[in-house]
Motif scaffolding. Structure first.
Motif, PDB file in Angstrom:
ATOM      1  N   UNK A   1       0.837  -1.203   0.000  1.00  0.00           N
ATOM      2  CA  UNK A   1       0.000   0.000   0.000  1.00  0.00           C
ATOM      3  C   UNK A   1       0.875   1.258   0.000  1.00  0.00           C
ATOM      4  N   UNK A   2       0.386   2.304   0.616  1.00  0.00           N
ATOM      5  CA  UNK A   2       1.132   3.580   0.642  1.00  0.00           C
ATOM      6  C   UNK A   2       2.466   3.419   1.355  1.00  0.00           C
ATOM      7  N   UNK A   3       2.469   2.694   2.472  1.00  0.00           N
ATOM      8  CA  UNK A   3       3.729   2.466   3.207  1.00  0.00           C
ATOM      9  C   UNK A   3       4.722   1.709   2.336  1.00  0.00           C
ATOM     10  N   UNK A   4       4.197   0.757   1.574  1.00  0.00           N
ATOM     11  CA  UNK A   4       5.056  -0.042   0.700  1.00  0.00           C
ATOM     12  C   UNK A   4       5.698   0.809  -0.388  1.00  0.00           C
ATOM     13  N   UNK A   5       4.941   1.790  -0.867  1.00  0.00           N
ATOM     14  CA  UNK A   5       5.493   2.679  -1.915  1.00  0.00           C
ATOM     15  C   UNK A   5       6.673   3.460  -1.356  1.00  0.00           C
ATOM     16  N   UNK A   6       6.507   3.941  -0.118  1.00  0.00           N
ATOM     17  CA  UNK A   6       7.614   4.684   0.505  1.00  0.00           C
ATOM     18  C   UNK A   6       8.791   3.741   0.756  1.00  0.00           C
ATOM     19  N   UNK A   7       8.499   2.548   1.227  1.00  0.00           N
ATOM     20  CA  UNK A   7       9.573   1.567   1.457  1.00  0.00           C
ATOM     21  C   UNK A   7      10.316   1.276   0.148  1.00  0.00           C
ATOM     22  N   UNK A   8       9.575   1.074  -0.932  1.00  0.00           N
ATOM     23  CA  UNK A   8      10.211   0.785  -2.228  1.00  0.00           C
ATOM     24  C   UNK A   8      11.048   1.961  -2.719  1.00  0.00           C
ATOM     25  N   UNK A   9      10.573   3.169  -2.442  1.00  0.00           N
ATOM     26  CA  UNK A   9      11.341   4.360  -2.832  1.00  0.00           C
ATOM     27  C   UNK A   9      12.680   4.384  -2.080  1.00  0.00           C
ATOM     28  N   UNK A  10      12.612   4.097  -0.790  1.00  0.00           N
ATOM     29  CA  UNK A  10      13.844   4.054   0.014  1.00  0.00           C
ATOM     30  C   UNK A  10      14.789   2.969  -0.497  1.00  0.00           C
ATOM     31  N   UNK A  11      14.238   1.796  -0.751  1.00  0.00           N
ATOM     32  CA  UNK A  11      15.081   0.677  -1.205  1.00  0.00           C
ATOM     33  C   UNK A  11      15.757   1.004  -2.536  1.00  0.00           C
ATOM     34  N   UNK A  12      14.990   1.564  -3.474  1.00  0.00           N
ATOM     35  CA  UNK A  12      15.609   1.857  -4.781  1.00  0.00           C
ATOM     36  C   UNK A  12      16.578   3.029  -4.659  1.00  0.00           C
ATOM     37  N   UNK A  13      16.284   3.999  -3.808  1.00  0.00           N
ATOM     38  CA  UNK A  13      17.198   5.142  -3.638  1.00  0.00           C
ATOM     39  C   UNK A  13      18.550   4.695  -3.100  1.00  0.00           C
ATOM     40  N   UNK A  14      18.542   3.651  -2.287  1.00  0.00           N
ATOM     41  CA  UNK A  14      19.808   3.171  -1.723  1.00  0.00           C
ATOM     42  C   UNK A  14      20.363   1.974  -2.513  1.00  0.00           C
ATOM     43  N   UNK A  15      19.874   1.802  -3.720  1.00  0.00           N
ATOM     44  CA  UNK A  15      20.463   0.832  -4.634  1.00  0.00           C
ATOM     45  C   UNK A  15      20.206  -0.630  -4.283  1.00  0.00           C
ATOM     46  N   UNK A  16      19.156  -0.891  -3.506  1.00  0.00           N
ATOM     47  CA  UNK A  16      18.845  -2.288  -3.194  1.00  0.00           C
ATOM     48  C   UNK A  16      18.106  -2.936  -4.357  1.00  0.00           C
ATOM     49  N   UNK A  17      18.503  -4.149  -4.677  1.00  0.00           N
ATOM     50  CA  UNK A  17      17.757  -4.932  -5.662  1.00  0.00           C
ATOM     51  C   UNK A  17      16.911  -5.956  -4.913  1.00  0.00           C
ATOM     52  N   UNK A  18      15.932  -6.511  -5.606  1.00  0.00           N
ATOM     53  CA  UNK A  18      14.991  -7.427  -4.957  1.00  0.00           C
ATOM     54  C   UNK A  18      15.696  -8.598  -4.258  1.00  0.00           C
ATOM     55  N   UNK A  19      16.767  -9.068  -4.835  1.00  0.00           N
ATOM     56  CA  UNK A  19      17.466 -10.225  -4.263  1.00  0.00           C
ATOM     57  C   UNK A  19      18.162  -9.880  -2.931  1.00  0.00           C
ATOM     58  N   UNK A  20      18.318  -8.579  -2.635  1.00  0.00           N
ATOM     59  CA  UNK A  20      19.058  -8.157  -1.443  1.00  0.00           C
ATOM     60  C   UNK A  20      18.211  -8.169  -0.173  1.00  0.00           C
TER      61      UNK A  20
END
Ligand code: SF4
Length: 194
Positions: free
Chosen positions: A60-79
């Motif tokens: 949901x909305x929290x997940x969107x923010x979490x995904x933004x943080x993860x991609x901003x710090x260069x995390x890939x799904x496997x990490x």
């Protein structure tokens, strides 16, 4: 049994679990998203309405923010491996009870054994409380690393809390930077290119 078979067996056990009353009102059992054997485990409290509907955590909305943080710090799904203290939605998004968390604990313990993360990010006071057994408030412990059994645990704010009060956004970003740095230090990730 191969690792994949062990994982599938575990997921199947979760999907059929009726160990607490949350089984009666759920649409889906929410097990995880992200990599399976990942160096970072991100733990939230429990599924909300969107997660229950879609069967995945933090969508949901929290997940969107979490995904933004993860991609901003260069995390890939496997990490990363994202999951929750309880796998079924508490009605009305209430906090899971002690008993519900305790019943779900054996599944979480099995999940940890299979995923074998080295770094844990605990999102929000409930995840911190049920994971560590401490009653300290999240504002007191956030950003402070805990070292246990060769693993590193960092409590931080839940994204929903930051969405409600954006003044805490900087602290959440700081914690993600700290997690990224820790994983680089442990050799799981290369230095982040800026
Ligand atoms: S919350 Fe956990 S213990 Fe309760 S029914 Fe769902 S999977 Fe089972």
């Amino acid at each position: 049994m191969t690792f994949e078979e062990q994982w599938n067996q575990f997921v199947d056990k979760c999907l059929h679990c009726r160990a607490c009353d949350l089984a009666d009102s759920r649409q889906h059992v929410v097990v995880w998203r992200g990599g399976i054997r990942a160096p970072l485990m991100i733990l939230g409290e429990g599924p909300g309405a969107d997660e229950d509907r879609l069967g995945k955590p933090f969508v949901g909305r929290s997940g969107k923010l979490l995904d933004l943080l993860l991609s901003s710090f260069g995390f890939e799904e496997k990490d990363y491996h994202i999951c929750n203290i309880v796998k079924c939605r508490p009605p009305g998004n209430r906090v899971p009870t002690q008993e519900e968390a305790a019943r779900c604990r054996s599944l979480l313990a099995e999940q940890l054994r299979l995923v074998r993360p080295s770094v844990y990010l605990l999102m929000g006071g409930t995840a911190y409380k049920y994971f560590t057994g401490s009653d300290l408030g999240i504002t007191k412990v956030r950003g402070q690393w805990i070292e246990t059994n060769g693993c590193y645990v960092l409590p931080t704010f839940h994204p929903a809390f930051v969405l409600r009060d954006p003044r805490n956004k900087t602290l959440l970003w700081q914690d993600f930077a700290a997690v990224r740095a820790r994983l680089e230090e442990l050799g799981f990730l290369p230095p982040l290119k800026v």
